[in-house]
Design an enzyme around this catalytic site. Sequence first.
Site, PDB file in Angstrom:
ATOM      1  N   GLU A  44     -25.775  40.741  43.013  1.00 28.17           N
ATOM      2  CA  GLU A  44     -26.635  41.258  41.948  1.00 28.17           C
ATOM      3  C   GLU A  44     -26.289  40.565  40.626  1.00 28.17           C
ATOM      4  O   GLU A  44     -25.154  40.624  40.170  1.00 28.17           O
ATOM      5  CB  GLU A  44     -26.422  42.768  41.806  1.00 28.17           C
ATOM      6  CG  GLU A  44     -27.355  43.379  40.799  1.00 28.17           C
ATOM      7  CD  GLU A  44     -27.130  44.868  40.604  1.00 28.17           C
ATOM      8  OE1 GLU A  44     -25.984  45.267  40.337  1.00 28.17           O
ATOM      9  OE2 GLU A  44     -28.108  45.625  40.712  1.00 28.17           O
ATOM     10  N   LYS A  99     -22.950  62.082  30.938  1.00 30.58           N
ATOM     11  CA  LYS A  99     -22.178  61.038  30.245  1.00 30.58           C
ATOM     12  C   LYS A  99     -23.009  59.757  30.178  1.00 30.58           C
ATOM     13  O   LYS A  99     -23.137  59.041  31.169  1.00 30.58           O
ATOM     14  CB  LYS A  99     -20.856  60.737  30.948  1.00 30.58           C
ATOM     15  CG  LYS A  99     -19.970  59.868  30.034  1.00 30.58           C
ATOM     16  CD  LYS A  99     -18.889  59.127  30.766  1.00 30.58           C
ATOM     17  CE  LYS A  99     -19.382  57.901  31.479  1.00 30.58           C
ATOM     18  NZ  LYS A  99     -19.933  56.858  30.579  1.00 30.58           N
TER      19      LYS A  99
HETATM   20  P1  NAD Z   1     -21.237  50.830  35.766  1.00 27.24           P
HETATM   21  O1  NAD Z   1     -20.915  51.280  37.148  1.00 27.24           O
HETATM   22  O2  NAD Z   1     -20.276  49.954  35.081  1.00 27.24           O
HETATM   23  O3  NAD Z   1     -21.411  52.110  34.820  1.00 27.24           O
HETATM   24  C1  NAD Z   1     -22.392  53.110  35.048  1.00 27.24           C
HETATM   25  C2  NAD Z   1     -21.925  54.414  34.436  1.00 27.24           C
HETATM   26  O4  NAD Z   1     -20.815  54.890  35.175  1.00 27.24           O
HETATM   27  C3  NAD Z   1     -21.423  54.285  32.996  1.00 27.24           C
HETATM   28  O5  NAD Z   1     -21.728  55.488  32.309  1.00 27.24           O
HETATM   29  C4  NAD Z   1     -19.923  54.107  33.182  1.00 27.24           C
HETATM   30  O6  NAD Z   1     -19.187  54.489  32.043  1.00 27.24           O
HETATM   31  C5  NAD Z   1     -19.663  55.022  34.364  1.00 27.24           C
HETATM   32  N1  NAD Z   1     -18.548  54.656  35.223  1.00 27.24           N
HETATM   33  C6  NAD Z   1     -18.154  53.427  35.617  1.00 27.24           C
HETATM   34  N2  NAD Z   1     -17.111  53.512  36.476  1.00 27.24           N
HETATM   35  C7  NAD Z   1     -16.869  54.829  36.647  1.00 27.24           C
HETATM   36  C8  NAD Z   1     -15.939  55.571  37.420  1.00 27.24           C
HETATM   37  N3  NAD Z   1     -15.017  54.960  38.182  1.00 27.24           N
HETATM   38  N4  NAD Z   1     -15.984  56.918  37.375  1.00 27.24           N
HETATM   39  C9  NAD Z   1     -16.911  57.547  36.619  1.00 27.24           C
HETATM   40  N5  NAD Z   1     -17.798  56.916  35.838  1.00 27.24           N
HETATM   41  C10 NAD Z   1     -17.783  55.565  35.854  1.00 27.24           C
HETATM   42  O7  NAD Z   1     -22.682  50.193  35.812  1.00 27.24           O
HETATM   43  P2  NAD Z   1     -23.484  49.518  34.599  1.00 27.24           P
HETATM   44  O8  NAD Z   1     -23.027  48.122  34.471  1.00 27.24           O
HETATM   45  O9  NAD Z   1     -23.457  50.407  33.405  1.00 27.24           O
HETATM   46  O10 NAD Z   1     -24.976  49.574  35.162  1.00 27.24           O
HETATM   47  C11 NAD Z   1     -25.551  48.547  35.883  1.00 27.24           C
HETATM   48  C12 NAD Z   1     -25.478  48.868  37.361  1.00 27.24           C
HETATM   49  O11 NAD Z   1     -26.178  50.072  37.632  1.00 27.24           O
HETATM   50  C13 NAD Z   1     -26.154  47.813  38.201  1.00 27.24           C
HETATM   51  O12 NAD Z   1     -25.362  47.545  39.334  1.00 27.24           O
HETATM   52  C14 NAD Z   1     -27.454  48.478  38.623  1.00 27.24           C
HETATM   53  O13 NAD Z   1     -28.009  47.969  39.804  1.00 27.24           O
HETATM   54  C15 NAD Z   1     -27.048  49.881  38.755  1.00 27.24           C
HETATM   55  N6  NAD Z   1     -28.216  50.758  38.666  1.00 27.24           N
HETATM   56  C16 NAD Z   1     -28.665  51.388  39.784  1.00 27.24           C
HETATM   57  C17 NAD Z   1     -29.792  52.174  39.727  1.00 27.24           C
HETATM   58  C18 NAD Z   1     -30.333  52.876  40.931  1.00 27.24           C
HETATM   59  O14 NAD Z   1     -31.159  53.763  40.769  1.00 27.24           O
HETATM   60  N7  NAD Z   1     -29.902  52.534  42.127  1.00 27.24           N
HETATM   61  C19 NAD Z   1     -30.474  52.325  38.511  1.00 27.24           C
HETATM   62  C20 NAD Z   1     -29.995  51.656  37.395  1.00 27.24           C
HETATM   63  C21 NAD Z   1     -28.852  50.870  37.471  1.00 27.24           C
END
Ligand code: NAD
Length: 490
Positions: A395, A185
């Site tokens: 962050e 997804k």
């Molecule tokens: P997000 O958590 O809002 O969304 C990430 C993904 O998860 C999206 O596809 C979203 O639709 C899905 N999602 C969100 N809540 C969910 C839930 N409850 N159940 C299932 N799916 C869900 O994050 P974002 O804003 O898209 O991305 C940025 C964040 O990702 C930042 O905090 C960043 O640090 C983190 N990140 C971490 C890594 C790593 O390797 N540690 C790498 C890249 C980004």
Amino acid sequence: MTLAAATTVDRAELFIGGTWQRPASDRRIVVRSATTEEVIGSVPEASEVDVDRAISAARRAFEDPQGWSHWDPAARADVLDKIADEFDARSEDIIRAISQQNGMPITIARALESSYPPATLRFYADLVRKQPVEEERPGLFLRSTTVRRSPIGVVAGIVPWNVPQSLTMTKLAPALAAGNSIVLKPSPETVLDAFLLADAIEAAGVPEGVVSILPGGRELGAYIVSHPDIDKVAFTGSTNGGRAVAKACAELLRPVSLELGGKSAAIILDDADLDLQKIGQSFFTATLANNGQVCFLGTRILAPRRRYDEVVDILAALMQHSPLGDPLDDATLFGPMASKMQQEKVAGYIEIGKNEGGRVVVGGSGRPEGWDRGHFVRPTLFADVDNTARIAQEEIFGPVLTVIGYDDDADAIRMASDSDYGLGGSVWSSDEERALTVARAVETGTIGINGYIPELSAPFGGIKQSGYGKEFGAEGLTAYQQVKSIYHFA
Ligand code: NAD
């Protein structure tokens, strides 16, 4: 300013189980350029019915006795290599789509998003070719044990928008290499590149049922993660999202890996060579790449007090001389934020930093001059910040650096570790042994010496609120395998 021409992607069907199918609903995701805010494409939004179809196709493929999960690993590896070739053939379109959607400067997209994904596929292809499916271990109580590796089943891969293809591949490549089926997804912000990847997977001849790509928001993600027929979840995203996913998986006793947020430290030791000609590019990559929208960036700059002013001046020069503009322009180092929401969040943190008493050395509130459209913020450098300030602990996910003074190496280690997160970080020194001593002591999952970029052959992942589980390296393959011990008696 003149903007580069947009790449557009418009699709009517969804990639479900390796074939293009009509979506169950007529809802669509309309994608706008982060730079111009104009529409650059649209794709169907997947619904729960599409998820059910994808997961049952994945289950059928997994259980087929002649299917993917039972193939010789070398045959699966050949298909991974083909996906890599097909990805390479579409690489320029993929990175242009990414740059327009999330604002990633094209040179950074070329370094990350056109090189890591095919390299990851080839890395895991090589690894499964070499890894025996079974190994014999001499016993201590019994004669011996056969340790057998097999795939886990149907995997759900949930991916964010910031480095979408590399992060998709940290799930897709090892999951496929190990023989699993996978339902991916992507985030709604970055769906156009996901459809180009689907084309590559189709062209590579991945068997029916094995891969689905279902774009949708967090509700769809939550539906996938708690679906009864998913066997493992791999999630990359925010710490809050990860917490919700972990809860759902805990209830179902479902294995899950979580790659979450970060607030890493870049520790400049007092013997560091701070010649920008020499270290400027690697320092930028470690702290500001992709407009600050990378989880592992060292945005807390820890500077020795006796060189504090020098560090602030050097960082100010680095930020001021890094051109901001159209991410499709090769000269650009700072592009726009991926979305209006992200722009507002970063702008909000710049205000918080000012209210906390941080001294704005570069940037500050408001839009950069000449950019009245697009999700641009002004890259901002704060000095005189305390490590306990919100802008030093939370962050931001934007081009905002804070410079924090420290007394000695022990103080720097303590401050670097004084964070809820533990994902990346870097140590800058002209004495590698000394830097290594500091690197060993910092509480974090990964850390670089005089640079930072994840290494494909080594495990990557965070500790504390940055998550658990590892991607990359041999550990990244093990995460998609189960092992069975078959005991042999006399
Ligand atoms: P997000 O958590 O809002 O969304 C990430 C993904 O998860 C999206 O596809 C979203 O639709 C899905 N999602 C969100 N809540 C969910 C839930 N409850 N159940 C299932 N799916 C869900 O994050 P974002 O804003 O898209 O991305 C940025 C964040 O990702 C930042 O905090 C960043 O640090 C983190 N990140 C971490 C890594 C790593 O390797 N540690 C790498 C890249 C980004």
